[in-house]
Write an enzyme that holds these catalytic residues in place. Structure first.
Site, short mmCIF file in Angstrom:
data_model
loop_
_atom_site.label_atom_id
_atom_site.label_comp_id
_atom_site.label_asym_id
_atom_site.label_seq_id
_atom_site.Cartn_x
_atom_site.Cartn_y
_atom_site.Cartn_z
N ASP A 1 0.14 38.90 -41.04
CA ASP A 1 0.48 37.01 -40.95
C ASP A 1 1.33 37.74 -39.37
OD1 ASP A 1 0.93 34.56 -40.96
OD2 ASP A 1 1.95 34.15 -42.95
N TRP A 2 1.37 36.26 -38.78
CA TRP A 2 1.93 36.30 -37.38
C TRP A 2 2.75 36.40 -37.76
CZ3 TRP A 2 -3.00 36.62 -38.03
CH2 TRP A 2 -3.91 36.73 -36.45
#
Length: 455
Positions: free
Chosen positions: A237-238
């Protein structure tokens, strides 16, 4: 949707089965390998032109394909509405429509579906997730994935795993027993891998029993890749990748976004120091190259300019999801209105039952007769779609008219107006209290005039 003229997206060259990934891998230096698995920018990976390795572009989903922004995209109903349809075929159509939109944006991977569960009603991203039920989430997530990947666009079920709360999501540890983990949290991912074989999976921010998801050797390597048989790419995930060596050994394959914070040159050093085997890096690169092959990027390496093309297929899918998702009760086989002869007579209650059934029948009859009229009036508010306050204001004017009261009766008009007020409150509350990265603090609803409703 965009207001641009409708057209049909160009067909891309189909992926080749003859590309030798091992041959490509053998030509890469350690620096090149570590560069490939470290993101380049917000939505893109690095390319290596002299080695014919293209740039991969991804984009947020699953309620539409964002792209870089600035170009219109279709907006589909949220995940909880999709799941309320209980319709696998419909979710395949949504996935297919998202894939078509991805092609318009030059996107190779749609970052969805969201497979997390509604474990608490306070969850900030419950709207984006399908359900509290792992089976329903798994079935519909698989259907969405099938629809996306049918167009040679990768799907990315997320967020693996136990990311069911937004509170302190970058640091929180979900303390969980084995049975609950496997029967609830892991089940949707197991189902989507078995039924749809997604090409990527997104690892979440949180820790599970003290270990970050992106570093969780047991859950990523042992469970996801070996037990579930996942042969695709695990993407962070970012900004969820936080540890150079544990991330590398724990099964993460691609750090996103770029520029890299924990891999890149640091990963090269970790290999040179003997902390991470180069075979480990080879496996990550191999999975990335496999994604290029599956999405046809070797045959179509150039990124197309983003477009916002208004297609009937996306409009129709969005309409059908909204229609099916909002229906709470269907009058199949004319079950309603109830036949008073089938209702068991209760002592002293016959008159009440008769009057109630008559009122129900009258209301249903009136609603049926005036559906067309209401649709006509609603069309006048078309320009206000997306502006909830304007839309509800116009609805209030329509429903407060003497014509509406005459057609539907005072009680029905009041019920509808009360419902509009609740919708306004929910919308206003979500804007104030609920979002990506933020859970709802309580069950209080705030109306636009700051009036409080306690649920």
């Amino acid at each position: 949707n965009s207001t641009m003229a409708s057209s049909t997206p160009q067909k891309q060259q189909q992926p080749s089965q003859e590309i030798d990934l091992e041959n490509i891998l053998s030509t890469l230096t350690l620096d090149e390998k570590c560069t490939l698995v470290s993101g380049a920018s917000i939505w893109r990976t690095h390319g290596i032109g002299e080695k014919n390795i293209p740039v991969l572009k991804v984009s947020d989903g699953p309620n539409g394909v964002r792209g870089d922004g600035g170009v219109a995209s279709s907006s589909f109903p949220v995940g909880i509405c999709m799941a309320s349809s209980w319709n696998r075929k419909l979710l395949e159509r949504v996935g297919n429509a998202c894939a078509i939109e991805a092609k318009q944006k030059g996107v190779s991977v749609v970052l969805g579906p969201t497979m997390n569960l509604h474990r608490t009603a306070l969850g900030g991203r419950n709207f984006e997730c399908y359900s509290e039920c792992p089976i329903l989430s798994g079935e519909l997530g698989a259907s969405f994935t099938i629809g996306v990947q049918r167009e040679n666009i990768g799907a990315c079920p997320k967020h693996y795993v136990c990311n069911d709360s937004e509170f302190e999501r970058h640091t929180i540890s979900v303390e969980i027993d084995k049975r609950t983990l496997h029967e609830l949290y892991l089940k949707p991912f197991e189902m989507v891998i078995e039924k749809a074989k997604p090409w990527t999976i997104m690892a979440s921010y949180n820790k599970i029993n003290g270990i970050y998801a992106c570093s969780h050797d047991h859950l990523v390597n042992d469970v996801l890749k070996r037990r579930f048989g996942f042969d695709g790419l695990v993407i962070s995930d970012w900004f969820a990748a936080k540890e150079t060596i544990p991330n590398a050994l724990g099964g993460l394959d691609l750090e996103m976004p770029g520029p890299s914070r924990v891999w890149g040159k640091k990963l090269v050093q970790a290999v040179q120091d003997g902390d991470v085997p180069e075979a480990n890096i080879n496996d990550k690169v191999r999975r990335l190259l496999r994604l290029f092959k599956r999405t046809g990027k070797f045959e179509n390496p150039n990124e197309k300019k983003e477009e916002g093309i208004d297609l009937p297929i996306t409009r129709n899918v969005a309409h059908d999801v909204a229609s099916e998702g909002m229906v709470l009760l269907k009058n199949s086989n004319n079950i309603l209105p109830l036949n008073k002869n089938s209702v068991k007579e209760l002592d002293g209650k016959k008159e009440l039952i008769d009057s109630t059934l008559k009122e129900m029948k009258d209301n249903l009859d009136n609603l049926s007769k005036n559906t067309i009229a209401l649709e006509g009036q609603m069309k006048e508010s078309k320009e206000s779609v997306g502006k909830l306050n304007d839309t509800t204001s116009q609805l209030r004017q329509i429903l407060s008219s003497s014509q509406a009261r005459g057609q539907w009766g005072e009680r029905m008009v009041k019920d509808i107006l009360d419902f509009i007020g609740l919708v306004e409150g929910i919308n206003y509350t979500q804007q104030k209290q609920m979002s990506d990265g933020k859970d709802r603090p309580d069950f209080t609803f705030l109306l636009p005039d700051e009036k409080v409703i306690n649920m």
